[in-house]
Motif scaffolding. Structure first.
Motif, PDB file in Angstrom:
ATOM      1  N   ALA A  42       0.834  -1.205   0.000  1.00 32.13           N
ATOM      2  CA  ALA A  42       0.000   0.000   0.000  1.00 32.13           C
ATOM      3  C   ALA A  42       0.870   1.256   0.000  1.00 32.13           C
ATOM      4  O   ALA A  42       0.598   2.215  -0.740  1.00 32.13           O
ATOM      5  N   ASN A  46       1.187   4.086  -3.039  1.00 26.06           N
ATOM      6  CA  ASN A  46       0.995   5.501  -2.741  1.00 26.06           C
ATOM      7  C   ASN A  46       2.219   6.315  -3.150  1.00 26.06           C
ATOM      8  O   ASN A  46       2.096   7.359  -3.801  1.00 26.06           O
ATOM      9  N   GLU A 106      -9.016   7.730  -2.511  1.00 26.38           N
ATOM     10  CA  GLU A 106      -9.184   6.428  -1.873  1.00 26.38           C
ATOM     11  C   GLU A 106      -9.551   5.346  -2.886  1.00 26.38           C
ATOM     12  O   GLU A 106      -9.021   4.232  -2.841  1.00 26.38           O
ATOM     13  N   SER A 107     -10.427   5.669  -3.816  1.00 28.15           N
ATOM     14  CA  SER A 107     -10.833   4.697  -4.835  1.00 28.15           C
ATOM     15  C   SER A 107      -9.661   4.339  -5.752  1.00 28.15           C
ATOM     16  O   SER A 107      -9.481   3.179  -6.121  1.00 28.15           O
ATOM     17  N   GLN A 127      -6.456   4.503  -4.913  1.00 31.49           N
ATOM     18  CA  GLN A 127      -5.508   3.739  -4.094  1.00 31.49           C
ATOM     19  C   GLN A 127      -5.913   2.264  -4.036  1.00 31.49           C
ATOM     20  O   GLN A 127      -5.089   1.384  -4.241  1.00 31.49           O
ATOM     21  N   SER A 128      -7.193   1.990  -3.779  1.00 33.66           N
ATOM     22  CA  SER A 128      -7.609   0.599  -3.648  1.00 33.66           C
ATOM     23  C   SER A 128      -7.556  -0.127  -4.986  1.00 33.66           C
ATOM     24  O   SER A 128      -7.157  -1.294  -5.042  1.00 33.66           O
ATOM     25  N   GLU A 129      -7.901   0.535  -6.081  1.00 32.70           N
ATOM     26  CA  GLU A 129      -7.803  -0.098  -7.400  1.00 32.70           C
ATOM     27  C   GLU A 129      -6.354  -0.375  -7.775  1.00 32.70           C
ATOM     28  O   GLU A 129      -6.038  -1.438  -8.306  1.00 32.70           O
ATOM     29  N   LEU A 161      -3.817  -0.740  -5.718  1.00 36.60           N
ATOM     30  CA  LEU A 161      -3.296  -1.777  -4.836  1.00 36.60           C
ATOM     31  C   LEU A 161      -3.734  -3.158  -5.325  1.00 36.60           C
ATOM     32  O   LEU A 161      -2.923  -4.086  -5.385  1.00 36.60           O
ATOM     33  N   ALA A 162      -4.988  -3.296  -5.696  1.00 36.52           N
ATOM     34  CA  ALA A 162      -5.485  -4.575  -6.221  1.00 36.52           C
ATOM     35  C   ALA A 162      -4.737  -4.954  -7.501  1.00 36.52           C
ATOM     36  O   ALA A 162      -4.355  -6.118  -7.698  1.00 36.52           O
ATOM     37  N   GLN A 204      -1.241  -6.161  -6.542  1.00 39.66           N
ATOM     38  CA  GLN A 204      -1.265  -7.494  -5.960  1.00 39.66           C
ATOM     39  C   GLN A 204      -1.451  -8.568  -7.025  1.00 39.66           C
ATOM     40  O   GLN A 204      -0.926  -9.664  -6.896  1.00 39.66           O
TER      41      GLN A 204
END
Length: 69
Positions: A20, A24, A37-38, A40-42, A44-45, A48
């Motif tokens: 994470a 960032n 936030e949206s 960042q999560s996309e 990160l996925a 991964q």
């Protein structure tokens, strides 16, 4: 572009320990802003699933990186 992405990913890994934080840091360095936030999560996925090097390639191709205002 691939060699640049690999080098950039190595640099990011040396500075940040968690995925994470790596996502960032890479985003901030290439766009000059903190990801929403949206985003960042996309991202990160994506990291991964495909790895940090591929994320760096993706970020290099962002409109925000290619066309600086």
């Amino acid at each position: 572009n691939l060699a640049m992405a690999e080098h950039f990913a190595e640099d990011i890994r040396s500075l940040q320990t968690t995925e994470a934080a790596q996502v960032n840091r890479a985003f901030v360095r290439l766009t000059g802003r903190i990801p929403m936030e949206s985003e960042q999560s996309e991202l990160l996925a994506y990291t991964q699933q495909h790895g940090l090097e591929n994320l760096c390639r993706l970020l290099y191709n962002l409109h925000e990186f290619v066309f600086v205002d």
